[in-house]
Enzyme design. Structure first.
Site, PDB file in Angstrom:
ATOM      1  N   VAL A 165      37.296  37.441  47.856  1.00 31.71           N
ATOM      2  CA  VAL A 165      37.101  36.428  49.280  1.00 31.71           C
ATOM      3  C   VAL A 165      36.160  35.191  48.929  1.00 31.71           C
ATOM      4  O   VAL A 165      36.412  34.223  49.055  1.00 31.71           O
ATOM      5  CB  VAL A 165      36.636  37.220  50.322  1.00 31.71           C
TER       6      VAL A 165
ATOM      7  N   GLY B 215      35.274  42.581  47.383  1.00 34.64           N
ATOM      8  CA  GLY B 215      34.514  41.567  48.046  1.00 34.64           C
ATOM      9  C   GLY B 215      34.218  40.480  47.324  1.00 34.64           C
ATOM     10  O   GLY B 215      34.007  39.436  47.619  1.00 34.64           O
TER      11      GLY B 215
ATOM     12  N   HIS C 107      44.443  49.657  44.176  1.00 38.39           N
ATOM     13  CA  HIS C 107      43.373  50.156  45.030  1.00 38.39           C
ATOM     14  C   HIS C 107      43.456  51.341  45.496  1.00 38.39           C
ATOM     15  O   HIS C 107      44.676  51.924  45.704  1.00 38.39           O
ATOM     16  CB  HIS C 107      43.577  49.019  46.508  1.00 38.39           C
TER      17      HIS C 107
ATOM     18  N   ARG D  43      36.783  50.554  41.656  1.00 36.22           N
ATOM     19  CA  ARG D  43      37.943  50.882  42.085  1.00 36.22           C
ATOM     20  C   ARG D  43      39.057  51.691  40.991  1.00 36.22           C
ATOM     21  O   ARG D  43      39.772  52.602  41.375  1.00 36.22           O
ATOM     22  CB  ARG D  43      38.975  49.822  42.539  1.00 36.22           C
TER      23      ARG D  43
END
Ligand code: ADP
Length: 501
Positions: A480, A477, A294, A331
């Protein structure tokens, strides 16, 4: 190094306890209690006591993160007698630390807010983000079931109706809690509350060490209880939801020697146990070298600074006081640009407006990560960057926002608001190990596959322990919603299997 690990452990455990609504005294208690209370009155004492442990269950779930708790709820709703074993003293896993939100397309909340989106576009952008290497079957199931996952969460009191955007996406499809706060604590607290309401036993300090088999069918697990007693528990099906391997540096460097020495955002229980146990049963893995780094991690505490800060308008600035990348790129692209800087670190810079829209920043502030300046000059001084450069950078950026044209780096999203509301803020960041994109191979029924592509009878897996869905780069995102979609599927399919065997 040891002290850092210890500090990380303490902060993770504290967050998890707080998320479960426990009475941990900490300066940030009020905020978390408020969030947790919205969905949960769970408390530490509500973890199931060991005298309730039975010898047999229908479905055994290994790991009490988002995927495991979701799977347990669906197994129960489908008539099963499930149990959850968690090796840490608290439930929540890495799920508790998730910040940005849950991506989903064609949802009722998008429609209510006039956001046009389609499953096809979500599929296309996820595939592009993953460099075309994503498992297409898993990806199709994923996008087609994302909206129903958001509805299911809503139906059990977990409302994700505030929309934002993450890198690599072109529309607002990142669903987060109504008040804009980080998704993980809210989600974990809500799931724990539901697990307790459904009277699903959840045993902590119970580490599953082996999955057992008889006549080719999975038939239970061996659990180490409180680090001393091993017990064999029978189960007609087993769901592995043990998360990734980002806190197991031996496993990480086995596949990616180049990541040696990087900090990790993972909680200490994220050690790839499920992968090791499944490999022993003949299960196969995919993409094990695909470990996501990240780009924005606060280094001293290995704490992730969520993409939401950039999604709500933040920019990245080098020690020269200038931008150097499209901050909303994927990322891997943003990480590469930071690593190309001489100092291999940068600052996320934002204003009071971003701070009010991205509530996770309150937590970063409480943890002492945030530099604050009443003016741009003041902030530049605290960051130790040239004030005239920082001012010019912000002027150019604010014009780009006004014109909707980032001539320097081609950024197109996270530009709804400029950076002109004092005070100004900055957080120093650098890349860190974040997420295991690789893992065990499953099909769209969440069945674990062997090397010939056959399902291992009675064995299911969901969440970060699995590989293939995200390909070579995971979009922020997407994990999740992954744990909810495939956690549900594992619960449903394991129940079908138990009923028909
Ligand atoms: P996901 O996002 O896929 O749900 P998480 O990291 O949130 O993954 O949760 C995984 C959970 O599994 C963590 O709480 C972790 O401590 C737990 N876990 C990992 N290995 C074991 C094991 N061997 N036995 C029991 N629990 C485990």
């Amino acid at each position: 190094m040891k002290r850092k690990v210890f500090r990380t452990l303490i902060s993770v455990l504290t967050l998890a306890l707080i998320s479960a609504g426990c009475s941990v005294q900490k300066t940030n208690k009020t905020e978390y209690t408020k969030e947790a209370d919205a969905v949960s009155s769970a408390s530490k004492t509500d973890y199931t006591s060991l005298d309730k442990l039975k010898d047999k269950y229908d479905v055994i779930i290994i790991g009490a993160g988002g995927a495991g708790m979701t799977a347990a709820l669906e197994a129960k709703a489908n008539g099963m007698d499930p149990v959850i074993f968690e090796k840490m003293p608290v439930a929540g896993g890495n799920t508790v630390k998730a910040s940005s939100g849950a991506n989903a397309s064609e949802t009722k909340f998008q429609k209510e807010q006039g956001i046009e989106d389609s499953n096809e576009l979500f599929y296309k952008e996820t595939l592009e983000g993953g460099k075309g290497t994503n498992d297409k079957d898993l990806l199709s199931y994923f996008v087609e079931n994302s909206a129903s996952a958001i509805d299911w969460l809503d139906s059990i009191g977990i409302k994700l109706n505030n929309l934002t955007i993450t890198g690599g996406m072109s529309v607002k499809r990142t669903h987060r809690p109504e008040d804009g706060s980080a998704v993980g604590q809210y989600l974990a607290a809500g799931l724990i509350k539901n697990v307790q309401a459904q009277k699903i036993p959840l045993f902590v300090n119970c580490e599953v060490r082996e999955i057992t088999q008889k006549d080719g069918k999975v038939n239970g697990v061996k659990v180490l209880i409180n680090g001393k007693d091993e017990k064999t528990i029978e189960g007609k099906a087993v769901i592995v939801a043990t998360g990734g391997y980002g806190a197991n540096m031996d496993m990480v460097t086995k596949y990616r020697p180049d990541l040696e020495g990087l900090v990790t955002t993972n909680q200490p229980g994220t050690t790839g146990d499920g992968i090791t146990m499944i490999e022993k049963l003949g299960g196969t893995t995919v993409d094990m070298d695909q470990i996501q780094v990240h780009p924005t991690v606060q280094q001293e505490n290995s704490y992730l600074i969520g993409e939401v800060v950039r999604g709500e308008g933040g920019i990245l600035v080098s020690s020269e006081g200038t931008r150097f990348v499209n901050e909303m790129g994927t990322r891997d692209a943003v990480t590469a640009s930071i690593n190309a800087l001489p100092e291999k670190s940068a600052y996320v810079v934002f204003d009071a407006g971003v701070k009010s829209r991205a509530k996770a920043i309150n937590q970063y502030e409480k943890m002492g990560f945030v530099l604050k300046g009443d003016s741009i000059e003041d902030l530049a001084q605290k960051m130790n960057v040239p004030a005239d450069k920082l001012k010019a950078t912000l002027d150019t950026w604010n014009n780009a926002v006004k014109d909707k044209n980032d001539a320097e780096f081609g950024r197109k999203t996270g530009m709804d608001n400029d950076l002109s509301a004092a005070p100004y803020y900055a957080i120093k960041i650098a890349p860190g190990i974040h997420y295991s994109m690789g893992g065990v191979k499953i099909n769209a029924n969440a069945e674990v596959l062997d090397k010939d592509g056959n399902a291992i009878p009675g064995l299911y897996a969901a969440g970060e322990v699995t590989g293939g869905l995200h390909g070579k780069n995971r979009i922020g995102g997407n994990s999740v919603i992954d744990i909810v979609i495939f956690g549900r599927q594992a619960g449903v399919k394991s129940a079908e299997y138990v009923k028909s065997n």
